[in-house]
Design a protein around this motif. Structure first.
Motif, PDB file in Angstrom:
ATOM      1  N   CYS A 143       0.792  -1.234   0.000  1.00 46.76           N
ATOM      2  CA  CYS A 143       0.000   0.000   0.000  1.00 46.76           C
ATOM      3  C   CYS A 143       0.829   1.292   0.000  1.00 46.76           C
ATOM      4  O   CYS A 143       0.500   2.234  -0.730  1.00 46.76           O
ATOM      5  CB  CYS A 143      -0.922   0.011   1.220  1.00 46.76           C
ATOM      6  N   THR A 144       1.883   1.340   0.808  1.00 44.77           N
ATOM      7  CA  THR A 144       2.645   2.595   0.901  1.00 44.77           C
ATOM      8  C   THR A 144       3.332   2.936  -0.427  1.00 44.77           C
ATOM      9  O   THR A 144       3.166   4.056  -0.938  1.00 44.77           O
ATOM     10  CB  THR A 144       3.653   2.530   2.074  1.00 44.77           C
ATOM     11  N   PRO A 145       4.082   1.993  -1.032  1.00 43.71           N
ATOM     12  CA  PRO A 145       4.671   2.323  -2.338  1.00 43.71           C
ATOM     13  C   PRO A 145       3.620   2.606  -3.413  1.00 43.71           C
ATOM     14  O   PRO A 145       3.834   3.472  -4.268  1.00 43.71           O
ATOM     15  CB  PRO A 145       5.490   1.087  -2.702  1.00 43.71           C
ATOM     16  N   VAL A 166      15.724   5.479  -4.644  1.00 40.37           N
ATOM     17  CA  VAL A 166      14.964   5.074  -3.461  1.00 40.37           C
ATOM     18  C   VAL A 166      15.982   4.841  -2.348  1.00 40.37           C
ATOM     19  O   VAL A 166      16.880   4.001  -2.504  1.00 40.37           O
ATOM     20  CB  VAL A 166      14.170   3.770  -3.723  1.00 40.37           C
ATOM     21  N   VAL A 167      15.869   5.591  -1.257  1.00 41.12           N
ATOM     22  CA  VAL A 167      16.787   5.376  -0.136  1.00 41.12           C
ATOM     23  C   VAL A 167      16.074   4.469   0.866  1.00 41.12           C
ATOM     24  O   VAL A 167      15.063   4.857   1.453  1.00 41.12           O
ATOM     25  CB  VAL A 167      17.213   6.710   0.526  1.00 41.12           C
ATOM     26  N   GLY A 168      16.578   3.259   1.020  1.00 43.50           N
ATOM     27  CA  GLY A 168      15.940   2.238   1.866  1.00 43.50           C
ATOM     28  C   GLY A 168      15.627   1.021   1.025  1.00 43.50           C
ATOM     29  O   GLY A 168      15.152   1.159  -0.116  1.00 43.50           O
ATOM     30  N   ASP A 226      28.891   7.672  -0.749  1.00 41.16           N
ATOM     31  CA  ASP A 226      28.562   9.030  -1.177  1.00 41.16           C
ATOM     32  C   ASP A 226      27.065   9.177  -1.500  1.00 41.16           C
ATOM     33  O   ASP A 226      26.664   9.442  -2.646  1.00 41.16           O
ATOM     34  CB  ASP A 226      29.413   9.442  -2.382  1.00 41.16           C
ATOM     35  N   LEU A 227      26.267   8.988  -0.457  1.00 37.76           N
ATOM     36  CA  LEU A 227      24.806   9.050  -0.606  1.00 37.76           C
ATOM     37  C   LEU A 227      24.362  10.396  -1.183  1.00 37.76           C
ATOM     38  O   LEU A 227      23.428  10.462  -1.988  1.00 37.76           O
ATOM     39  CB  LEU A 227      24.141   8.802   0.756  1.00 37.76           C
ATOM     40  N   THR A 228      25.064  11.465  -0.800  1.00 38.78           N
ATOM     41  CA  THR A 228      24.694  12.798  -1.299  1.00 38.78           C
ATOM     42  C   THR A 228      24.771  12.840  -2.823  1.00 38.78           C
ATOM     43  O   THR A 228      23.830  13.287  -3.492  1.00 38.78           O
ATOM     44  CB  THR A 228      25.610  13.884  -0.686  1.00 38.78           C
ATOM     45  N   ILE A 265       8.165   8.252   8.968  1.00 41.73           N
ATOM     46  CA  ILE A 265       7.321   8.729  10.067  1.00 41.73           C
ATOM     47  C   ILE A 265       8.150   8.569  11.335  1.00 41.73           C
ATOM     48  O   ILE A 265       8.402   7.447  11.779  1.00 41.73           O
ATOM     49  CB  ILE A 265       6.015   7.908  10.200  1.00 41.73           C
ATOM     50  N   ASN A 266       8.622   9.675  11.872  1.00 42.88           N
ATOM     51  CA  ASN A 266       9.472   9.617  13.069  1.00 42.88           C
ATOM     52  C   ASN A 266       8.929  10.577  14.113  1.00 42.88           C
ATOM     53  O   ASN A 266       8.589  11.717  13.806  1.00 42.88           O
ATOM     54  CB  ASN A 266      10.908  10.050  12.719  1.00 42.88           C
ATOM     55  N   ARG A 267       8.864  10.091  15.353  1.00 42.66           N
ATOM     56  CA  ARG A 267       8.458  10.963  16.470  1.00 42.66           C
ATOM     57  C   ARG A 267       9.705  11.468  17.162  1.00 42.66           C
ATOM     58  O   ARG A 267      10.535  10.668  17.592  1.00 42.66           O
ATOM     59  CB  ARG A 267       7.591  10.176  17.460  1.00 42.66           C
TER      60      ARG A 267
HETATM   61  P1  NDP Z   1      13.405  -0.311   7.671  1.00 40.73           P
HETATM   62  O1  NDP Z   1      14.073  -0.012   8.971  1.00 40.73           O
HETATM   63  O2  NDP Z   1      12.903  -1.691   7.429  1.00 40.73           O
HETATM   64  O3  NDP Z   1      14.438   0.024   6.499  1.00 40.73           O
HETATM   65  C1  NDP Z   1      15.191   1.187   6.509  1.00 40.73           C
HETATM   66  C2  NDP Z   1      16.125   1.220   5.341  1.00 40.73           C
HETATM   67  O4  NDP Z   1      16.887   2.414   5.407  1.00 40.73           O
HETATM   68  C3  NDP Z   1      17.129   0.062   5.313  1.00 40.73           C
HETATM   69  O5  NDP Z   1      17.188  -0.496   4.024  1.00 40.73           O
HETATM   70  C4  NDP Z   1      18.448   0.708   5.701  1.00 40.73           C
HETATM   71  O6  NDP Z   1      19.570   0.167   5.044  1.00 40.73           O
HETATM   72  C5  NDP Z   1      18.252   2.125   5.209  1.00 40.73           C
HETATM   73  N1  NDP Z   1      19.097   3.033   5.978  1.00 40.73           N
HETATM   74  C6  NDP Z   1      19.196   3.138   7.317  1.00 40.73           C
HETATM   75  N2  NDP Z   1      20.107   4.070   7.649  1.00 40.73           N
HETATM   76  C7  NDP Z   1      20.588   4.571   6.484  1.00 40.73           C
HETATM   77  C8  NDP Z   1      21.555   5.542   6.172  1.00 40.73           C
HETATM   78  N3  NDP Z   1      22.225   6.218   7.112  1.00 40.73           N
HETATM   79  N4  NDP Z   1      21.804   5.805   4.867  1.00 40.73           N
HETATM   80  C9  NDP Z   1      21.145   5.138   3.903  1.00 40.73           C
HETATM   81  N5  NDP Z   1      20.210   4.191   4.149  1.00 40.73           N
HETATM   82  C10 NDP Z   1      19.945   3.910   5.422  1.00 40.73           C
HETATM   83  O7  NDP Z   1      12.277   0.780   7.508  1.00 40.73           O
HETATM   84  P2  NDP Z   1      10.912   0.759   6.645  1.00 40.73           P
HETATM   85  O8  NDP Z   1      11.228   0.620   5.208  1.00 40.73           O
HETATM   86  O9  NDP Z   1       9.969  -0.172   7.271  1.00 40.73           O
HETATM   87  O10 NDP Z   1      10.389   2.242   6.941  1.00 40.73           O
HETATM   88  C11 NDP Z   1      11.119   3.375   6.541  1.00 40.73           C
HETATM   89  C12 NDP Z   1      10.418   4.609   7.067  1.00 40.73           C
HETATM   90  O11 NDP Z   1       9.125   4.686   6.494  1.00 40.73           O
HETATM   91  C13 NDP Z   1      10.187   4.624   8.573  1.00 40.73           C
HETATM   92  O12 NDP Z   1      10.293   5.963   9.033  1.00 40.73           O
HETATM   93  C14 NDP Z   1       8.765   4.144   8.740  1.00 40.73           C
HETATM   94  O13 NDP Z   1       8.167   4.633   9.915  1.00 40.73           O
HETATM   95  C15 NDP Z   1       8.138   4.756   7.511  1.00 40.73           C
HETATM   96  N6  NDP Z   1       6.941   4.058   7.031  1.00 40.73           N
HETATM   97  C16 NDP Z   1       5.860   4.827   6.713  1.00 40.73           C
HETATM   98  C17 NDP Z   1       4.726   4.272   6.223  1.00 40.73           C
HETATM   99  C18 NDP Z   1       3.591   5.162   5.852  1.00 40.73           C
HETATM  100  O14 NDP Z   1       2.441   4.735   5.825  1.00 40.73           O
HETATM  101  N7  NDP Z   1       3.845   6.424   5.521  1.00 40.73           N
HETATM  102  C19 NDP Z   1       4.583   2.823   6.063  1.00 40.73           C
HETATM  103  C20 NDP Z   1       5.797   2.096   6.330  1.00 40.73           C
HETATM  104  C21 NDP Z   1       6.936   2.707   6.814  1.00 40.73           C
HETATM  105  P3  NDP Z   1      20.121  -1.323   5.349  1.00 40.73           P
HETATM  106  O15 NDP Z   1      19.180  -2.239   4.625  1.00 40.73           O
HETATM  107  O16 NDP Z   1      21.485  -1.304   4.755  1.00 40.73           O
HETATM  108  O17 NDP Z   1      20.098  -1.496   6.827  1.00 40.73           O
END
Ligand code: NDP
Length: 296
Positions: A141-143, A164-166, A195-197, A232-234
């Motif tokens: 759903c989110t994507p 896409v970061v993540g 070099d993410l930037t 979504i971060n508090r």
């Molecule tokens: P995950 O923790 O499962 O994944 C996070 C990803 O970010 C990982 O692939 C990780 O890399 C990467 N990452 C972490 N730190 C860094 C960094 N410093 N530089 C680059 N990449 C990094 O999180 P989710 O995918 O489940 O969720 C991501 C965000 O989306 C959260 O804030 C969550 O709350 C939000 N969310 C929001 C939803 C909505 O309805 N709007 C629904 C679902 C999630 P690696 O794999 O190498 O560890």
């Protein structure tokens, strides 16, 4: 110049209206009422809020909502037996097991026990495979919500550079697949990316799904790019609890062409897309035409 704000709240309201109109037609013309079953195990407060919101919105668009609340110590056999019952219930077109599950339950086993045709979260291994091979799938759903907003803003995404970061299974990977499906040139960045930037600055479309408050700053954004903030971060700021995304909105919005805010961006689209997926599942199960514009 300040970026255009992509209003996810208003967009989600339009999606819900579209779903409600289609549901009303299904009732009238086919005597069919789509049904969504949500299973919650345990008392996690955030999950309870999500499940409540899902049930309320399901009813508001005219669909049936079935909530199953199980205690935190529910064993695997009991949960699998409930899913089996829902798999075989013709009134249930969508099944969602609220994650995270308590630690003693195997999430992969539970998710993969859902009938893929009813897997409205799109997490079943069959749906992951179908999406990955460009076939008709139930899409997470989110994507899906992010894709809808991007298509609405840009029309065609063909040939655009998307980063896409993540790389999570629920957001990052399916998001990348969807963008690839729309013919973007896709890069997936993660915690080991060098070099993410520089990587982010190559993006016409930048999707942040990291889970780190305000990590993506303006200097990481290509001028004019579209920025989708899934985070979504508090956080505590000035003695108050505040909701922020993975993007530093102040600096990024000064550079981007368009940006989703937090709150009010991707968040509201997630439940709207859950409703859309339930409608799609009901149509597919009954051999009826799928709703236009609500699928990938
Ligand atoms: P995950 O923790 O499962 O994944 C996070 C990803 O970010 C990982 O692939 C990780 O890399 C990467 N990452 C972490 N730190 C860094 C960094 N410093 N530089 C680059 N990449 C990094 O999180 P989710 O995918 O489940 O969720 C991501 C965000 O989306 C959260 O804030 C969550 O709350 C939000 N969310 C929001 C939803 C909505 O309805 N709007 C629904 C679902 C999630 P690696 O794999 O190498 O560890």
């Amino acid at each position: 110049m300040m970026a255009k704000i992509i209003d996810g709240k208003a967009f989600a309201a339009r999606v819900r209206e579209q779903v409600a109109a289609h549901v009303a037609r299904l009732k009238e013309e086919n005597g069919l009422v789509p049904g969504l079953a949500v299973v919650l195990v345990g008392e996690d407060p955030a999950s309870q809020v999500y499940v409540g919101a899902k049930g309320k919105q399901t009813v508001e668009v005219g669909m049936n909502s079935y909530e199953h609340k199980l205690s935190a110590d529910t064993d695997e056999a009991t949960l699998l037996s409930l899913i089996d019952k829902l798999n075989n219930d013709p009134a249930v077109h969508g099944i969602l097991v609220q994650l995270p599950l308590p630690g003693h339950l195997d999430s992969d086993l539970v998710i993969n026990s859902i009938n893929p045709a009813k897997d409205v979260d799109g997490f079943h291994i069959s749906n992951v495979g179908l999406l990955g091979t460009g076939q008709k799938a139930m899409v997470p759903c989110t994507p899906l919500g992010c894709l809808m907003m991007l298509r609405d803003h840009h029309g065609s995404l063909s040939g655009m550079n998307a980063v896409v970061v993540g790389r999570s299974n629920i957001v990052g990977k399916p998001m990348a697949q969807l963008l690839l499906g729309d013919s973007c040139t896709v890069t997936i960045a993660h915690s080991r990316t060098k070099d993410l930037t520089a990587v982010c600055r190559g993006a016409d479309i930048l999707v942040a799904a990291v889970g780190r408050p305000e990590m993506i700053t303006g200097d990481m954004v290509k001028p004019g790019a579209t920025v989708i903030d899934v985070g979504i971060n508090r956080i505590e700021r000035d003695g108050k609890t505040k909701l922020v995304g993975d993007v530093d909105f102040a600096s990024a919005s000064a550079v981007a062409g368009a940006i989703t805010p937090v709150p009010g961006g991707v968040g509201p689209m997630t439940i709207a897309c859950l409703l859309a997926n339930t409608l799609t599942a009901a149509c597919r199960a009954n051999g009826l035409a799928e709703p236009k514009g609500l699928t990938a």
